[in-house]
Design a protein around this motif. Structure first.
Motif, PDB file in Angstrom:
ATOM      1  N   UNK A   1     -15.203 -21.854 -15.075  1.00 40.45           N
ATOM      2  CA  UNK A   1     -14.443 -21.451 -13.809  1.00 40.45           C
ATOM      3  C   UNK A   1     -14.581 -19.903 -13.574  1.00 40.45           C
ATOM      4  N   UNK A   2     -14.103 -19.020 -14.732  1.00 35.31           N
ATOM      5  CA  UNK A   2     -13.631 -17.714 -14.510  1.00 35.31           C
ATOM      6  C   UNK A   2     -15.160 -17.172 -14.834  1.00 35.31           C
ATOM      7  N   UNK A   3     -16.023 -17.300 -15.615  1.00 35.29           N
ATOM      8  CA  UNK A   3     -17.279 -16.498 -15.632  1.00 35.29           C
ATOM      9  C   UNK A   3     -18.371 -16.934 -14.730  1.00 35.29           C
ATOM     10  N   UNK A   4     -18.722 -18.271 -14.663  1.00 37.62           N
ATOM     11  CA  UNK A   4     -19.716 -18.821 -13.746  1.00 37.62           C
ATOM     12  C   UNK A   4     -19.168 -18.905 -12.408  1.00 37.62           C
ATOM     13  N   UNK A   5     -17.937 -19.486 -12.258  1.00 32.05           N
ATOM     14  CA  UNK A   5     -17.538 -19.677 -10.783  1.00 32.05           C
ATOM     15  C   UNK A   5     -17.158 -18.472 -10.245  1.00 32.05           C
ATOM     16  N   UNK A   6     -16.097 -17.599 -10.703  1.00 30.01           N
ATOM     17  CA  UNK A   6     -15.749 -16.440 -10.103  1.00 30.01           C
ATOM     18  C   UNK A   6     -16.490 -15.178 -10.350  1.00 30.01           C
ATOM     19  N   UNK A   7     -17.156 -15.067 -11.518  1.00 29.07           N
ATOM     20  CA  UNK A   7     -17.693 -13.905 -11.308  1.00 29.07           C
ATOM     21  C   UNK A   7     -19.061 -13.967 -11.346  1.00 29.07           C
ATOM     22  N   UNK A   8     -19.528 -15.030 -11.258  1.00 29.94           N
ATOM     23  CA  UNK A   8     -21.050 -15.350 -10.864  1.00 29.94           C
ATOM     24  C   UNK A   8     -22.047 -15.211 -12.235  1.00 29.94           C
ATOM     25  N   UNK A   9     -21.686 -15.264 -13.303  1.00 31.02           N
ATOM     26  CA  UNK A   9     -22.460 -15.049 -14.588  1.00 31.02           C
ATOM     27  C   UNK A   9     -23.425 -16.153 -14.673  1.00 31.02           C
ATOM     28  N   UNK A  10     -24.733 -15.883 -14.800  1.00 28.83           N
ATOM     29  CA  UNK A  10     -25.604 -17.071 -15.135  1.00 28.83           C
ATOM     30  C   UNK A  10     -25.297 -17.691 -16.295  1.00 28.83           C
ATOM     31  N   UNK A  11     -25.297 -19.165 -16.012  1.00 25.87           N
ATOM     32  CA  UNK A  11     -24.639 -20.061 -16.943  1.00 25.87           C
ATOM     33  C   UNK A  11     -25.585 -19.821 -18.135  1.00 25.87           C
ATOM     34  N   UNK A  12     -26.742 -19.719 -18.242  1.00 27.16           N
ATOM     35  CA  UNK A  12     -27.630 -19.402 -19.508  1.00 27.16           C
ATOM     36  C   UNK A  12     -27.162 -18.248 -20.321  1.00 27.16           C
ATOM     37  N   UNK A  13     -26.541 -17.373 -19.581  1.00 31.86           N
ATOM     38  CA  UNK A  13     -25.939 -16.255 -20.547  1.00 31.86           C
ATOM     39  C   UNK A  13     -24.520 -16.440 -21.049  1.00 31.86           C
ATOM     40  N   UNK A  14     -23.845 -17.532 -20.442  1.00 33.06           N
ATOM     41  CA  UNK A  14     -22.384 -17.695 -20.844  1.00 33.06           C
ATOM     42  C   UNK A  14     -22.401 -18.536 -21.990  1.00 33.06           C
ATOM     43  N   UNK A  15     -23.349 -19.434 -22.242  1.00 36.14           N
ATOM     44  CA  UNK A  15     -23.394 -20.379 -23.705  1.00 36.14           C
ATOM     45  C   UNK A  15     -24.190 -20.063 -24.557  1.00 36.14           C
ATOM     46  N   UNK A  16     -23.804 -19.305 -25.335  1.00 33.70           N
ATOM     47  CA  UNK A  16     -24.566 -18.747 -26.614  1.00 33.70           C
ATOM     48  C   UNK A  16     -23.447 -18.651 -27.824  1.00 33.70           C
ATOM     49  N   UNK A  17     -24.072 -18.740 -28.934  1.00 28.92           N
ATOM     50  CA  UNK A  17     -23.462 -18.536 -30.105  1.00 28.92           C
ATOM     51  C   UNK A  17     -22.119 -19.278 -30.271  1.00 28.92           C
ATOM     52  N   UNK A  18     -22.181 -20.389 -29.784  1.00 30.22           N
ATOM     53  CA  UNK A  18     -20.867 -21.272 -29.812  1.00 30.22           C
ATOM     54  C   UNK A  18     -20.611 -21.877 -31.265  1.00 30.22           C
ATOM     55  N   UNK A  19     -21.540 -22.257 -31.791  1.00 31.22           N
ATOM     56  CA  UNK A  19     -21.378 -22.904 -33.082  1.00 31.22           C
ATOM     57  C   UNK A  19     -20.919 -21.826 -34.219  1.00 31.22           C
ATOM     58  N   UNK A  20     -21.535 -20.754 -34.017  1.00 27.15           N
ATOM     59  CA  UNK A  20     -20.964 -19.762 -35.016  1.00 27.15           C
ATOM     60  C   UNK A  20     -19.642 -19.009 -34.839  1.00 27.15           C
ATOM     61  N   UNK A  21     -19.009 -19.444 -33.531  1.00 30.47           N
ATOM     62  CA  UNK A  21     -17.779 -18.608 -33.056  1.00 30.47           C
ATOM     63  C   UNK A  21     -16.549 -19.304 -33.437  1.00 30.47           C
ATOM     64  N   UNK A  22     -15.367 -18.777 -33.496  1.00 27.28           N
ATOM     65  CA  UNK A  22     -14.052 -19.307 -33.762  1.00 27.28           C
ATOM     66  C   UNK A  22     -13.420 -19.270 -32.614  1.00 27.28           C
TER      67      UNK A  22
END
Length: 144
Positions: free
Chosen positions: A27-48
């Motif tokens: 909602x915040x990054x892709x919806x409001x700030x128009x970040x490309x979704x492919x840039x938003x979803x990375x490093x999920x498994x190695x993150x806390x």
């Protein structure tokens, strides 16, 4: 006078809570700030990951991960209706408190409007302003 809101931040790793984290970020990054979704979803498994709630309602999210440079704080997002209530500060506080004791180099890429928030926690802007996902940022490093 209205009842003060109860802000709680928890480290999360079960799928239902992670789904809430990802929905807030979407909602915040892709919806409001128009970040490309492919840039938003990375490093999920190695993150806390962290989920902030206000009176039990999902309100904000953040994460940290270990990189080759040190410990990077990322993806701080607060839903619009919960901004200005201290949610972001609680997220920063919780993430910093969760880092390993030997975390000697702590950094983040701050959107311009969030620089003041991170300065309150001892972060200092380093280097030139830069653009990431169409948004102006500064690299900030925590000074011990």
């Amino acid at each position: 006078m209205p009842e003060p809101k109860k802000i709680v931040v928890n480290k999360v790793n079960d799928q239902p809570d992670l789904d809430k984290v990802f929905a807030i970020r979407r909602e915040v990054f892709v919806g409001e700030q128009n970040c490309p979704p492919e840039l938003e979803w990375e490093h999920e498994d190695e993150s806390t990951h962290f989920l902030a709630t206000v009176d039990g309602e999902p309100a904000g999210a953040s994460r940290w991960r270990k990189t080759e440079n040190g410990y990077k704080l990322e993806r701080f997002a607060v839903l619009q209706q919960f901004r200005g209530q201290g949610v972001a500060q609680e997220l920063v506080r919780a993430v910093l408190a969760d880092l390993p004791a030997d975390a000697d180099y702590i950094y983040l890429n701050a959107q311009i409007q969030a620089v003041g928030l991170y300065e309150k926690f001892g972060f200092i802007a380093e280097g030139p302003q830069f653009e990431e996902a169409g948004i102006q940022h500064f690299k900030m490093v925590k000074r011990q």
